[in-house]
Every structure is written in structure tokens, then in C-alpha cells.
Scaffold this active site. Sequence first.
Site, PDB file in Angstrom:
ATOM      1  N   PHE A 371       0.848  -1.192   0.000  1.00 58.54           N
ATOM      2  CA  PHE A 371       0.000   0.000   0.000  1.00 58.54           C
ATOM      3  C   PHE A 371       0.879   1.235   0.000  1.00 58.54           C
ATOM      4  O   PHE A 371       1.707   1.415   0.894  1.00 58.54           O
ATOM      5  CB  PHE A 371      -0.900   0.011   1.237  1.00 58.54           C
ATOM      6  CG  PHE A 371      -2.064  -0.965   1.171  1.00 58.54           C
ATOM      7  CD1 PHE A 371      -2.099  -1.982   0.234  1.00 58.54           C
ATOM      8  CD2 PHE A 371      -3.126  -0.848   2.044  1.00 58.54           C
ATOM      9  CE1 PHE A 371      -3.158  -2.867   0.168  1.00 58.54           C
ATOM     10  CE2 PHE A 371      -4.204  -1.732   2.000  1.00 58.54           C
ATOM     11  CZ  PHE A 371      -4.210  -2.752   1.062  1.00 58.54           C
ATOM     12  N   GLU A 372       0.710   2.077  -0.985  1.00 54.34           N
ATOM     13  CA  GLU A 372       1.518   3.283  -1.119  1.00 54.34           C
ATOM     14  C   GLU A 372       0.606   4.504  -1.218  1.00 54.34           C
ATOM     15  O   GLU A 372      -0.625   4.400  -1.083  1.00 54.34           O
ATOM     16  CB  GLU A 372       2.431   3.173  -2.345  1.00 54.34           C
ATOM     17  CG  GLU A 372       3.380   1.973  -2.298  1.00 54.34           C
ATOM     18  CD  GLU A 372       4.289   1.893  -3.515  1.00 54.34           C
ATOM     19  OE1 GLU A 372       4.441   2.912  -4.221  1.00 54.34           O
ATOM     20  OE2 GLU A 372       4.855   0.813  -3.760  1.00 54.34           O
TER      21      GLU A 372
END
Length: 586
Positions: A371-372
Site C-alpha cells: 500500500f503506497e
Amino acid sequence: MAGFLAAGPPAAAADADLVRNGGFEAGLDGWSCSGGSGAVVTTPVHGGSSALRATPAGQDNARCSQTVTVEPDSTYTLGAWVQGAYVYLGASGTGTTDVSTWTQAPGAWKRLTTTFRTGPSTTSVTVHTHGWYGQPAHFTDDLTLVGPDPGGPGGPQLPAAPTGLTASATSSTSVALTWSAVPGATSYTVHRDGAAPLSVTSASAAVTGLTAATTYTFRVSAVNAAGTSPQSAPATATTPGGGGGGGGLPAHALVGYLHASFANGSGYVRMADVPASWDVINLAFGEPTSVTSGDIRFRLCPVAECPNVESEAEFKAAVKAKQAAGKKVLISIGGQNGQVQLASTAARDTFVSSVSKIIDEYGLDGLDIDFEGHSLSLATGDTDFRAPTTPVIVNLVSAVKTLKAKYGPDFVLTMAPETFFVQLGYQYYGSGPWGGQDPRAGAYLPVIHALRDDLTLLHVQDYNSGSIMGLDNQYHSMGGADFHIAMTDMLLTGFPVAGNTARVFPALRPDQVAIGLPATTNAGNGHTSPAEVTKALNCLTTKTDCGTYRTHGTWPGLRGLMTWSINWDRFGGWEFSRNFDAYFGG
């Protein structure tokens, strides 16, 4: 009458300097510094060959203190030589009026002194020095507390140093210590590098909360009303490798991302063509139908985009062949463009069902969370990583635990956060106690912490990163061994979150940690040459080639390396994987 006169009044306690190791010639022995802020240096010094350097960070003012046994109802003079701006010297617990003095001007060494009187029942005080928030490191030397000595005529005497210390590992996370009892001692203090002292009342101790496959050094001092003895000779013990969460990986693993759903300048690599060097293959990427839907989809790269893409049947057969060879194949969720926010329980449940469908369809071994961007951020007021309240955090943790429970102990769980979401948490966490900070700062910490018992591997992206402060309270920049050493040391040592020593993110096991790097200069900012990668591995696993950074341990069980990506490594002539194989004998 003559006998009565001969007895006379009891002798008064003689004045003495009661501070132990006030010149810091014995390192930090006798001193406790908040947040690991203190270190002993050889320059600058005022007297002798050592001095204290303490560095404020975040909400920590770098307070170093020592508790000293004193006489009740007596006058004491506290003094120290200091260097730096906003350096404080004081005493608390006096039983009367606590005192403090300070200097504002940096420059040459300055003498600070203050005087206090103890209360009628006071038997100990705490002397301390500290800096101020946002200020650079300050220095202290030759700290003294002069006054009546409670160990003088008729008083208790300082106990001798303990002898016969032995240490033996009783599990992957605990060590048993024993030593010979010291006459006159009322308690003992167990010392371990980088950890808070442990106080016990008998000549044995059980030290818990340790890291598997790690060597620890212990010393013990004896305590009574007169003070604390010198420390014993050291004893060492090595904890065995930890179980759980290993996912059947080799002792040292190479992890790579495979561009399975898209093409870029690196070219498409078929699953069957991935070399045997790669132990974990993360399929990039499963992406959501919308940011908040939780509905994750995965498809192979379209033929129009990747002319050499294999068929679904060929791909699935190649996955099975990799698994038969002992490799793990995971679905990686997110990536740079795949923002995922599980803001509702409905999105959480959809995430579980859609990810399960992908795992089942392709026969995969587990899940990689990548997750960015804005996938994870902390709500205002969510300030404790140990008990998060933000829905996107709580729902993600719940979803992953559900998947783990569904697929059982062999389920492989990895994570690939950026440094902004992990190590930056040493300085900043969420929007901060007063708001105004980036709410994403440190936002992965509650996820990692809640899932640490299920986590197979954490490989933080040591690239595309700004400068990050390490545990030495210095900023480190990507691209060289120093950055990887400092960032990895934080994960394997643990650190106070946002400088709050009451909220320490515990160390991960070394077998849970790999270093994340770009395979080539094309793959991302912060490319590190093979020579520098080797230096980082040497430092972390054997404590050689460390440069100026001092790690808080040695971790021969460090799991390995991760790279973005397998495709880019092929583009670069397999330089990254060949260096890994050469180092670990692959």
C-alpha cells in the site's frame, strides 16, 4: 557518667561526590537516557577522555538521569560542565524544592551549578541533564553531586560487583541469567546494551521480549542504600532462530516483484523464465476497482501490451512448477497506482473475498501488502500505534487476520512499505498531538505491530525516499550502505514512536526482515551498487564494514534482500540477483 560522655553524638556523614561515572569514562554505566538519545564521545571533552552527547529528537528532549542515594535533611551542590544551546541541569525528588539551571548560549564549555536541601525523609534524588526540543546535540562532562555521604561512618557500604554471571537462552525470545549473591545487596540491576535496566531482588533474572537468532551481552550490578556497585564481567547468549511466520523460506531469501499485469521499459518476463535465484515472486499487481471498494482484481498483461505473455494455463502451470521447486508465489496488492482504502467493513469483507478468489484461482502461497500513496493515513487523535482507531488501519488488520486464519500457518504474509510510513515514525506519527503533520507519517506501524506474529517478511523500500533520521539521531540519505544499515537497524532494534519512550515499537525478528532496493538505476531513485549492498550486509550480519554508524546488534539471521524488480534485474544483466547469490552462496 564517664562512659556516657565517651559515647558522644553520632558522627556526621562526610561530604563526598555521590554521582557514579559523572565523567562518563565508563560509557553510560549508571545513566539512563530517554529514547536512546545518549552516547559517549571522545571529542569534545572537558576532563578525562570521554563526555556525554545527547541529541533531542521529535518530542524527546534527550534527558539523561541517575538516581543517587542521599542523606535526609542535608544540603547538596550539583554541578556539571556543559556545551551547547539550551542545556539544563537539575535534581528532582528532593523532598523540598526541586531545582534546575540552564545555559542558553552555545560555544565553549560552561559550568552549571545549583544547590538544594533534601527533605526530612528523603533518601534518594534523581539528577539529570537534558536539552530542548528541536535543538542539536549537547554535551555534558564532569557531573558531580557533593554533600553528606550516606555510606560514611556508620552507614551502609557500597556493595561489591557481582561475580559468576552466566547467561543461557531458554527460548528464541528469552534468556536466563544467574550470578553469585553479593553480601549487603538489597537488589540487582541487569544491564543490556540498548535496553532499559531491569531491577530484580534475587541473584537470577529471566530476560524476555528478545529477538530470535540474536547475540546479547549482559552485565549485572548490585544495589543497596549506599548506591550501585560497578558492573560485573559480561556474559553473552545467542537466542535460537524463531518459529512461526517463516513461510518455509530458506535461511536467506531473495524476493522480487514480477511485472505480471503490465509492461514497461524493462520488458515482460514469463513466469517459467524467472531464474531459480528468486525465492519469493510477488505478482505485481492486484489493484482495486476503485479506491474504497476493496474489490481487488488481477489479470495477466494483455497480449497487445505484452506480445510474449503466456496463456492463463501456462502461467498457472509455471506457478506450480516454481512451488514444486520450493519457491513462493504471492499476489501483491497495491503498488504505486493501486490506492486501497478499506474505509468500511463492507470494503474489508470484499477485500477478503476478492483476494481469496485470486489466491485460489492461481494457487498462490500468500499475500504481499504494497500500500503506497494515500492508502494508509491516521485519523486526527489516533496517536497510539498499539491501539489504532482509524478505520482503514483497523479494517486492513482485520482482513489480513481473516485471510491468515482461512489459509492456515503456511500462509506467507509480506509487506513492502516506504520509509515514510515506517522509520519516519521515529520522529513523527500521524498528524501529531497538536495536528498539522502529514497524517501518513508512520501509518504502517500499527499494521506491522498488530500482524507481527503473522508476518513472514517486512521489506521496507529503501528507495524513492527522502532523508530519514536513524537511531543515532542523524539524517541518512539513500544510495549507499549507510542508509540501509541505519534503516534496518531501526527495525531490528525497535524505537520510540514520535520520540515517546512510553510507546516503543518493538524490534522485529531478523528472519522477518529483508532490505528493499531497486535492481537498477532505471528501477527507482536510490540505486545502490553491489559493493555498497555487500557493505550493508557485512555490517548487519557480522558488524564489519559499518563505516561511522554503530548498529545496536549483529544479526546473522537477517533474511535477505528484496528488489523492484525481477524484470529490471533482467534488464540490468541480472546484476542484483548474482550479487545476492555470490554473497549468500546461492
